[in-house]
Design a protein around this motif. Structure first.
Motif, PDB file in Angstrom:
ATOM      1  N   VAL A  37       0.869  -1.150  -0.004  1.00  0.00           N
ATOM      2  CA  VAL A  37       0.083   0.066   0.062  1.00  0.00           C
ATOM      3  C   VAL A  37       0.925   1.304  -0.150  1.00  0.00           C
ATOM      4  N   VAL A  38       1.738   1.150   0.839  1.00  0.00           N
ATOM      5  CA  VAL A  38       3.004   2.493   0.978  1.00  0.00           C
ATOM      6  C   VAL A  38       3.390   2.628  -0.270  1.00  0.00           C
ATOM      7  N   ALA A  40       2.557   1.896  -3.219  1.00  0.00           N
ATOM      8  CA  ALA A  40       1.583   2.338  -4.444  1.00  0.00           C
ATOM      9  C   ALA A  40       1.192   3.603  -4.138  1.00  0.00           C
ATOM     10  N   VAL A  41       1.005   4.164  -2.846  1.00  0.00           N
ATOM     11  CA  VAL A  41       0.413   5.562  -2.805  1.00  0.00           C
ATOM     12  C   VAL A  41       1.416   6.386  -2.558  1.00  0.00           C
ATOM     13  N   HIS A  42       2.402   6.177  -1.761  1.00  0.00           N
ATOM     14  CA  HIS A  42       3.518   7.163  -1.287  1.00  0.00           C
ATOM     15  C   HIS A  42       4.927   7.039  -1.822  1.00  0.00           C
ATOM     16  N   THR A  43       5.425   6.265  -2.212  1.00  0.00           N
ATOM     17  CA  THR A  43       6.854   5.828  -2.258  1.00  0.00           C
ATOM     18  C   THR A  43       7.364   5.278  -3.703  1.00  0.00           C
ATOM     19  N   GLY A  44       6.584   4.290  -4.231  1.00  0.00           N
ATOM     20  CA  GLY A  44       7.230   3.529  -5.290  1.00  0.00           C
ATOM     21  C   GLY A  44       8.354   2.507  -4.686  1.00  0.00           C
ATOM     22  N   PRO A  45       9.002   2.188  -5.390  1.00  0.00           N
ATOM     23  CA  PRO A  45      10.175   1.200  -5.092  1.00  0.00           C
ATOM     24  C   PRO A  45      11.007   1.695  -3.636  1.00  0.00           C
ATOM     25  N   PHE A 226       9.084  10.316   3.437  1.00  0.00           N
ATOM     26  CA  PHE A 226       8.998  10.458   4.821  1.00  0.00           C
ATOM     27  C   PHE A 226       7.662  10.105   5.040  1.00  0.00           C
ATOM     28  N   LYS A 227       6.718  10.421   4.256  1.00  0.00           N
ATOM     29  CA  LYS A 227       5.312  10.059   4.707  1.00  0.00           C
ATOM     30  C   LYS A 227       4.922   8.491   4.663  1.00  0.00           C
ATOM     31  N   GLY A 228       5.978   7.750   3.799  1.00  0.00           N
ATOM     32  CA  GLY A 228       5.905   6.292   3.665  1.00  0.00           C
ATOM     33  C   GLY A 228       6.394   5.839   5.078  1.00  0.00           C
ATOM     34  N   ALA A 229       7.776   6.358   5.585  1.00  0.00           N
ATOM     35  CA  ALA A 229       8.352   6.288   6.678  1.00  0.00           C
ATOM     36  C   ALA A 229       7.521   6.239   7.975  1.00  0.00           C
ATOM     37  N   GLN A 230       6.541   7.309   7.997  1.00  0.00           N
ATOM     38  CA  GLN A 230       5.756   7.354   9.027  1.00  0.00           C
ATOM     39  C   GLN A 230       4.650   6.275   9.148  1.00  0.00           C
ATOM     40  N   GLU A 231       4.043   6.046   7.777  1.00  0.00           N
ATOM     41  CA  GLU A 231       3.054   4.990   7.906  1.00  0.00           C
ATOM     42  C   GLU A 231       3.826   3.460   8.153  1.00  0.00           C
ATOM     43  N   MET A 232       4.989   3.618   7.505  1.00  0.00           N
ATOM     44  CA  MET A 232       5.562   2.087   7.654  1.00  0.00           C
ATOM     45  C   MET A 232       6.370   1.743   9.095  1.00  0.00           C
ATOM     46  N   PHE A 233       5.895   2.998   9.953  1.00  0.00           N
ATOM     47  CA  PHE A 233       6.348   2.531  11.507  1.00  0.00           C
ATOM     48  C   PHE A 233       5.562   1.558  11.868  1.00  0.00           C
ATOM     49  N   PHE A 234       4.337   1.525  11.511  1.00  0.00           N
ATOM     50  CA  PHE A 234       3.355   0.520  12.022  1.00  0.00           C
ATOM     51  C   PHE A 234       4.040  -0.622  11.658  1.00  0.00           C
ATOM     52  N   LEU A 287       0.040  -2.623  -6.416  1.00  0.00           N
ATOM     53  CA  LEU A 287       0.329  -3.108  -5.082  1.00  0.00           C
ATOM     54  C   LEU A 287      -0.649  -2.440  -4.087  1.00  0.00           C
ATOM     55  N   ASN A 288      -1.626  -1.617  -4.425  1.00  0.00           N
ATOM     56  CA  ASN A 288      -2.479  -0.912  -3.522  1.00  0.00           C
ATOM     57  C   ASN A 288      -3.618  -1.694  -3.430  1.00  0.00           C
ATOM     58  N   THR A 289      -3.392  -2.661  -2.466  1.00  0.00           N
ATOM     59  CA  THR A 289      -4.129  -3.729  -1.839  1.00  0.00           C
ATOM     60  C   THR A 289      -3.965  -4.389  -0.472  1.00  0.00           C
ATOM     61  N   ALA A 290      -4.879  -4.988   0.081  1.00  0.00           N
ATOM     62  CA  ALA A 290      -4.648  -5.288   1.515  1.00  0.00           C
ATOM     63  C   ALA A 290      -3.901  -6.736   1.569  1.00  0.00           C
ATOM     64  N   SER A 291      -3.819  -7.370   0.113  1.00  0.00           N
ATOM     65  CA  SER A 291      -3.235  -8.609  -0.034  1.00  0.00           C
ATOM     66  C   SER A 291      -2.069  -8.290  -1.102  1.00  0.00           C
TER      67      SER A 291
END
Length: 543
Positions: A37-38, A40-45, A226-234, A287-291
Motif C-alpha cells: 500500500v505504501v 503504491a500510494v507514497h513511495t514507489g520502490p 518520509f510519509k511512507g516512513a511514518q506509515e511504515m512505522f506500523f 500493489l494498492n491492496t490489502a493482499s
C-alpha cells in the motif's frame, strides 16, 4: 478470591517466549499488507528507504525501551515508565495513545487477515467470498479528503471472526498463548524465506524504475518517502509489546533487553528483503491492496500453489500479531486499573487462567467492531502515528529518569549518554509533522477525548489523588490544632524512592503497601503530591 488471586500473573515466559512475542507481533501486517500500500500510494520502490528510516527510529526507540524495561521490569510498559518520570496525566495520555496503537492495530491486522483469507478461498477452491461480507463499508478518498461508501460492502465478517476467536484463546492463559504464538512465528519465518527464494526468478528490473517517482500532489519524491516512513512505522510495532509482559517473564531484567534487540533486528532484515522482492516482481502501481503479495504473484505463471502456501503462512503471521496486540492491551490495563485510572473491572484476574478476563472481553469486542467497519489505510495510519507519539514520550522518559534517578539499577544502559534518545526525539518529531493535517487532527481529537476521560473519571479515582486529598485534609486539621502531619498516620501514603534509587527494591512503581511507625517526622505536601515516586499506603484504597 483474595487480592493476590486477582492481581498476580504467573511467571511462565522465558527468553525464547519473549523473542517470539517480539518477532510474532512485529512481522505481520507491515510486511504482508502495508509495504504494498505504501509503495503504491507514497513511495514507489523507494519504500525500501522508508523502511530504513522508520527502522532507524524503531531501533533508537528499542534502546530506550531496553533501558527502561531493565530498570522497571513490571507490566504496563510505556505507561509505567512515563508515570515515574513525567507524572500521572502524561502517563494517562500515554495509555490513551497506546489504546489506539494496540486495539486499533489489532483491527488493522485483522483486516489484512480477511483479505488473505479471501485470496486463499479463491486460489485454492475457486470460491469467491462476497464483498458484502468481506470488506469495510467505507474507505478514505485522499483526493476529496473524506470517507466514501464502498459499493455493495456491508461488514468485514472474517476480520471480526478472527478477533473474536483469538480473544477466546487469550482467555485460556499466557503460557498457552505463548506456545501457539511460538509455533505460528516459526511458520511465518519459513514462509518469508520460501517467498523470497521462490520469487527471485520473477524479478523484472524495469519495475524498479523510477526508484523514486516524481513528486505529485504531495506524494512520492522525498516528501512521499518520509510519509511512507511514518506509515511504515506500523510495521515495526511489536518489540514494545515485550515490555508489557514483564510480570510474566521469569528473568525480566536480563531477558527483556535481549528479546527487544534481537526481535527488532530480525524484523528489519526481513522487511528490507521482502520490500525489494515485492517491488521487483510487480509494478508498484499494482500493489494498492490489502493482499499485495498475492496480487504481485498472480500475473506470473505456475504460481498458484506458491500463492496458496504463502497466503497460509501470511495468515499465520497475521494471526500471531492480532493475538499479541490483544494480549498486550489487557496486561497494560492491569497496571492502569491498579493505579485507579480505570475502573476495578479492568484489573480482575481469573483465578484459573490468571488472565484479565473482563479486560480482554471488552478489548476484543471493540477491536472486532472496528475491524468490521473501518478500512485498512485509516486504521494503519492512526496506529503508526500513535506509536510514534508513544516512542517520543519514552525517549523523553529516559532523559528525565537519568536526571531524577541517576543511581537506579539498570540492567542495560543506552551508550553515548543522551545522544541516542535526543536523536530519537528529533526523528519522531519529523515523522509526526510530515504525517499530514488529517492524521494530526485525528490524533489530537483522540487525545482531547482522553483528557476528558481523565478529568471525569481518572482524576477522581486515582490512588495518588485520593492519597493527596486525604493528606491535605489532615494537614489542614493538624495545622489548626498545632500538630504536624506525621508518617505515623496510617490512613496516609508515604511516597518513597529509596528502593528505586538504590536498586535494592522490587522495581515496582505502584501498589506496594507499607505502614510507617510514629515519630519519623512530618510528611510534607510535596511528598504526598509527588507523582513520580513509589506509593506506600496502609489504609484500604477502593480498587
Amino acid at each position: 478470591m483474595d487480592e493476590r488471586d486477582r492481581t498476580e500473573l504467573r511467571r511462565d515466559l522465558g527468553l525464547v517466549d519473549l523473542m517470539s512475542f517480539g518477532v510474532g507481533a512485529t512481522i505481520g501486517s507491515g510486511i504482508f499488507v502495508l509495504v504494498g500500500v505504501v509503495a503504491a500510494v507514497h513511495t514507489g520502490p523507494a519504500v525500501l528507504i522508508s523502511l530504513m528510516i522508520s527502522g532507524l527510529c524503531a531501533m533508537l526507540s528499542a534502546l530506550s525501551y531496553a533501558e527502561l524495561s531493565s530498570m522497571v521490569p513490571v507490566s504496563g510498559a510505556s505507561y509505567v515508565y512515563v508515570y515515574i518520570s513525567l507524572g500521572e496525566l502524561a502517563a494517562w495520555l500515554t495509555v490513551w495513545t497506546l489504546i489506539l496503537e494496540f486495539l486499533i492495530g489489532a483491527s488493522t491486522v485483522s483486516v489484512g487477515w480477511s483479505s488473505y483469507i479471501v485470496s486463499i478461498f479463491y486460489d485454492a477452491f475457486k470460491v469467491k467470498i462476497p464483498v458484502s461480507i468481506s470488506s469495510s463499508p467505507v474507505k478514505w478518498d485522499n483526493s476529496i479528503q473524506k470517507f466514501v461508501k464502498v459499493q455493495g460492502a456491508m461488514f468485514n465478517l472474517p476480520a471480526t471472526l478472527i478477533v473474536t476467536i483469538l480473544t477466546g484463546i487469550i482467555l485460556l492463559g499466557s503460557k498457552q498463548s505463548a506456545r501457539i504464538n511460538t509455533i505460528i512465528t516459526f511458520v511465518k519465518l519459513i514462509v518469508i524465506v520460501v517467498f523470497v527464494f521462490a520469487s527471485i526468478q520473477y524479478i523484472n528490473r524495469e519495475n524498479y524504475a523510477p526508484f523514486v517517482p516524481e513528486q505529485k500532489n504531495g506524494e512520492f519524491g522525498v516528501i512521499g518517502i518520509f510519509k511512507g516512513a511514518q506509515e511504515m512505522f506500523f510495521a515495526y510495532l511489536g518489540f514494545d509489546i515485550i515490555s508489557t509482559s514483564a510480570q510474566e517473564a521469569r528473568n525480566p531484567q536480563r531477558d527483556m533487553p535481549i528479546a527487544i534487540g534481537v526481535s527488532l533486528t530480525v524484523c528489519v532484515i526481513c522487511y528490507c528483503v521482502v520490500s525489494v522482492i515485492l517491488t521487483g516482481i510487480a509494478k508498484y502501481t499494482e500493489l494498492n491492496t490489502a493482499s499485495p503479495i498475492s496480487a504481485a504473484l498472480a500475473p506470473h505463471k505456475n504460481t498458484r500453489w506458491l500463492r496458496i502456501f504463502v497466503d497460509i503462512g501470511i495468515l499465520s503471521g497475521l494471526t500471531s500479531v492480532v493475538l499479541i496486540m490483544l494480549m498486550a492491551q489487557g496486561r497494560m490495563f492491569i497496571s492502569v486499573a491498579n493505579d485507579g485510572l480505570l475502573p476495578p473491572l479492568f484489573r480482575r484476574i481469573n483465578k484459573w487462567s490468571r488472565t484479565p478476563v473482563y479486560s480482554q472481553l471488552i478489548i476484543g469486542g471493540v477491536s472486532a467492531i472496528c475491524a468490521g467497519l473501518l478500512p485498512v489505510d485509516i486504521l494503519g495510519d492512526l496506529t503508526s502515528l500513535a506509536a510514534i507519539l508513544v516512542f517520543l514520550i519514552v525517549h523523553i522518559s529516559v532523559i528525565v529518569l537519568r536526571y531524577k534517578h541517576p543511581r537506579a539499577a539498570r540492567g542495560f544502559t543506552i551508550p553515548f549518554g543522551l545522544a541516542i534518545p535526543i536523536f530519537g526525539i528529533a526523528i519522531s518529531m519529523v515523522l509526526i509533522v510530515l504525517s499530514g493535517k488529517q492524521s494530526i487532527a485525528r490524533i489530537s481529537i483522540w487525545l482531547g477525548i482522553g483528557i476528558l476521560v481523565y478529568l471525569i473519571y481518572g482524576r477522581w479515582h486515582s490512588k495518588l489523588n485520593l492519597i493527596a486529598s486525604d493528606a491535605e485534609h489532615k494537614l489542614q486539621e493538624n495545622s489548626q490544632s498545632g500538630a504536624g502531619l506525621q508518617k505515623t498516620d496510617t490512613s496516609l501514603a508515604y511516597l518513597k524512592t529509596d528502593e528505586l534509587s538504590s536498586g535494592t527494591g522490587s522495581g515496582r512503581t505502584s501498589n506496594i503497601f507499607e505502614t510507617f511507625s510514629r515519630g519519623n517526622g512530618p510528611l510534607t505536601k510535596s511528598q504526598v503530591r509527588h507523582p513520580t515516586q513509589e506509593i506506600k499506603v496502609s489504609s484500604p484504597i477502593p480498587i
